[in-house]
Scaffold this motif. Structure first.
Motif, short mmCIF file in Angstrom:
data_model
loop_
_atom_site.label_atom_id
_atom_site.label_comp_id
_atom_site.label_asym_id
_atom_site.label_seq_id
_atom_site.Cartn_x
_atom_site.Cartn_y
_atom_site.Cartn_z
N GLU A 24 -19.84 -13.91 64.82
CA GLU A 24 -20.23 -13.58 66.19
C GLU A 24 -19.23 -12.56 66.75
OE1 GLU A 24 -22.89 -14.54 67.68
OE2 GLU A 24 -23.56 -15.99 66.17
N PRO A 25 -19.64 -11.30 66.92
CA PRO A 25 -18.70 -10.27 67.39
C PRO A 25 -18.18 -10.49 68.81
CG PRO A 25 -20.62 -9.29 66.35
CD PRO A 25 -20.93 -10.74 66.53
N GLY A 26 -19.05 -11.03 69.71
CA GLY A 26 -18.61 -11.24 71.09
C GLY A 26 -18.10 -9.97 71.73
N GLU A 27 -17.02 -10.09 72.51
CA GLU A 27 -16.37 -8.95 73.14
C GLU A 27 -14.94 -8.83 72.63
OE1 GLU A 27 -18.19 -7.80 77.50
OE2 GLU A 27 -16.39 -9.02 77.41
N SER A 28 -14.46 -7.61 72.54
CA SER A 28 -13.07 -7.37 72.18
C SER A 28 -12.35 -6.72 73.36
CB SER A 28 -12.97 -6.45 70.95
OG SER A 28 -13.48 -7.12 69.80
N THR A 29 -11.06 -7.00 73.47
CA THR A 29 -10.29 -6.55 74.63
C THR A 29 -9.09 -5.73 74.19
OG1 THR A 29 -10.93 -8.51 75.90
CG2 THR A 29 -8.99 -7.30 76.67
N GLU B 156 -13.58 -17.06 41.88
CA GLU B 156 -12.46 -17.92 42.24
C GLU B 156 -11.20 -17.13 42.58
OE1 GLU B 156 -12.69 -21.15 42.73
OE2 GLU B 156 -14.83 -20.96 42.23
N ALA B 157 -11.18 -15.86 42.22
CA ALA B 157 -9.98 -15.04 42.48
C ALA B 157 -9.98 -14.43 43.87
CB ALA B 157 -9.87 -13.92 41.44
N VAL B 158 -11.10 -14.49 44.58
CA VAL B 158 -11.20 -13.79 45.86
C VAL B 158 -10.44 -14.51 46.96
CG1 VAL B 158 -13.28 -14.92 46.75
CG2 VAL B 158 -12.82 -12.53 47.33
N ARG B 159 -9.91 -13.73 47.88
CA ARG B 159 -9.24 -14.24 49.07
C ARG B 159 -9.74 -13.44 50.27
NH1 ARG B 159 -8.35 -17.06 45.45
NH2 ARG B 159 -6.36 -17.83 44.61
N VAL B 160 -10.18 -14.12 51.31
CA VAL B 160 -10.55 -13.45 52.56
C VAL B 160 -9.47 -13.80 53.57
CG1 VAL B 160 -12.32 -13.10 54.31
CG2 VAL B 160 -12.99 -13.66 51.96
N ASN B 161 -8.59 -12.85 53.82
CA ASN B 161 -7.39 -13.15 54.60
C ASN B 161 -7.59 -13.03 56.11
OD1 ASN B 161 -5.81 -13.53 52.21
ND2 ASN B 161 -5.72 -11.31 51.99
N GLY B 162 -8.59 -12.28 56.54
CA GLY B 162 -8.79 -12.15 57.97
C GLY B 162 -9.82 -11.10 58.32
N LEU B 163 -10.21 -11.11 59.59
CA LEU B 163 -11.22 -10.19 60.11
C LEU B 163 -10.79 -9.75 61.50
CD1 LEU B 163 -14.16 -8.98 60.29
CD2 LEU B 163 -14.85 -11.22 61.16
N GLN B 164 -10.95 -8.47 61.78
CA GLN B 164 -10.60 -7.96 63.10
C GLN B 164 -11.69 -7.02 63.59
OE1 GLN B 164 -6.72 -6.21 63.39
NE2 GLN B 164 -6.93 -5.71 65.53
N PHE B 165 -12.22 -7.30 64.78
CA PHE B 165 -13.21 -6.41 65.38
C PHE B 165 -12.50 -5.28 66.12
CE2 PHE B 165 -15.66 -10.38 65.05
CZ PHE B 165 -16.79 -9.90 64.38
N PRO C 29 -7.72 -6.09 69.60
CA PRO C 29 -8.28 -7.39 69.25
C PRO C 29 -7.39 -8.14 68.27
CG PRO C 29 -9.96 -5.69 69.16
CD PRO C 29 -8.65 -4.98 69.34
N VAL C 30 -7.39 -9.46 68.37
CA VAL C 30 -6.58 -10.32 67.50
C VAL C 30 -7.36 -10.63 66.22
CG1 VAL C 30 -5.45 -12.56 67.32
CG2 VAL C 30 -5.46 -11.33 69.50
N PRO C 31 -6.73 -10.52 65.03
CA PRO C 31 -7.43 -10.85 63.78
C PRO C 31 -7.88 -12.31 63.76
CG PRO C 31 -5.40 -9.64 63.34
CD PRO C 31 -5.37 -10.00 64.80
N LEU C 32 -9.01 -12.54 63.13
CA LEU C 32 -9.57 -13.89 63.03
C LEU C 32 -9.62 -14.34 61.58
CD1 LEU C 32 -12.66 -13.31 65.35
CD2 LEU C 32 -10.46 -14.26 66.03
#
Length: 245
Positions: free
Chosen positions: A227-232, A151-160, A209-212
């Motif tokens: 889904e990694p897709g493409e990064s620009t 319950e303490a975990v936080r996933v704040n974002g992901l960036q490829f 790439p923009v963080p998700l």
């Protein structure tokens, strides 16, 4: 009687380019005046992009624990963070790819009562940046980290991103210059002049790439879909060109 008359400033400015040399009537002074040159040119901006499938990802993982005292909140956060880090390492993430980005201790206030807010406890946070270089393991890394942190975990974002992005940067820069030249040629043609040499180039911005946001894993036990897709990579430049008649 003095018959000399002063010319208006505007008249002097108009006459200045045509005066190559003049001498006073008594021969005491010689003044040489050349026409002032003005560098003509056009300054434009250009933007270039380069895209490819990413080969790595950066996850922003956090732990946040609450308790009545700082010591208790710290102990809870430490246990959760230790479990989270152990989980990440168990999934093949190297020590060099795990970095503590922030540790914080903050009071928790109760604003519902009249008067001054009252401290009701403390929050201790621990934020980690985790780089995953094997994207096939990414969903497992996230899901196991969530399970380990509880319950303490936080996933704040992901960036490829890219382990080596120099080739993409070079392509984006070339595309940005080409974009700037195309714009400049359009303006020059509309003005009835020709585009000359490049006088100056400045790189004004480079963005990746923009963080998700990453959703928490579903209660059904399904893996978090990624889904990694493409990064620009995007590059912006400012270019000044000379103009020719």
């Amino acid at each position: 009687m003095n018959t000399n008359r002063l010319l208006p400033v505007g008249a002097l400015l108009l006459l200045a380019p045509f005066l190559l040399a003049s001498a006073c009537s008594n021969g005491d002074t010689t003044v040489i005046t050349g026409e002032a040159s003005m560098e003509t040119g056009i300054t434009v901006s250009g933007t270039g992009e380069a895209s490819a499938a990413p080969d790595m990802a950066t996850i922003d993982l956090g732990i946040e624990a609450f308790a009545a005292t700082v010591a208790e909140a710290r102990d809870r956060a430490a246990r959760a963070a230790s479990s989270l880090i152990a989980s990440v390492k168990a999934n093949g993430v190297a020590d060099r790819d795990i970095q503590t980005r922030q540790v914080g201790v903050n009071p928790v206030y109760d604003y519902s009562r009249p008067g001054q807010p009252v401290i009701t406890g403390y929050a201790v946070s621990n934020i980690l940046t985790v780089r995953v270089r094997d994207l096939d393991r990414l969903s497992r890394v996230i899901d196991d980290a969530i399970a380990a942190g509880g319950e303490a975990v936080r996933v704040n974002g992901l960036q490829f991103g890219f382990g080596d992005r120099e080739a993409l940067l070079e392509t984006a820069r070339k595309n940005a210059i080409a974009d700037a030249r195309k714009r400049a040629e359009t303006y020059a043609a509309a003005a009835g002049v020709r585009l000359g040499d490049v006088l100056a180039i400045s790189e004004t911005a480079v963005s990746g790439p923009v963080p998700l946001a990453v959703p928490r894993a579903a209660a059904t036990g399904d893996s978090t879909p990624i889904e990694p897709g493409e990064s620009t990579i995007t590059v912006s430049v400012t270019v000044r060109f000379a103009l020719e008649r």
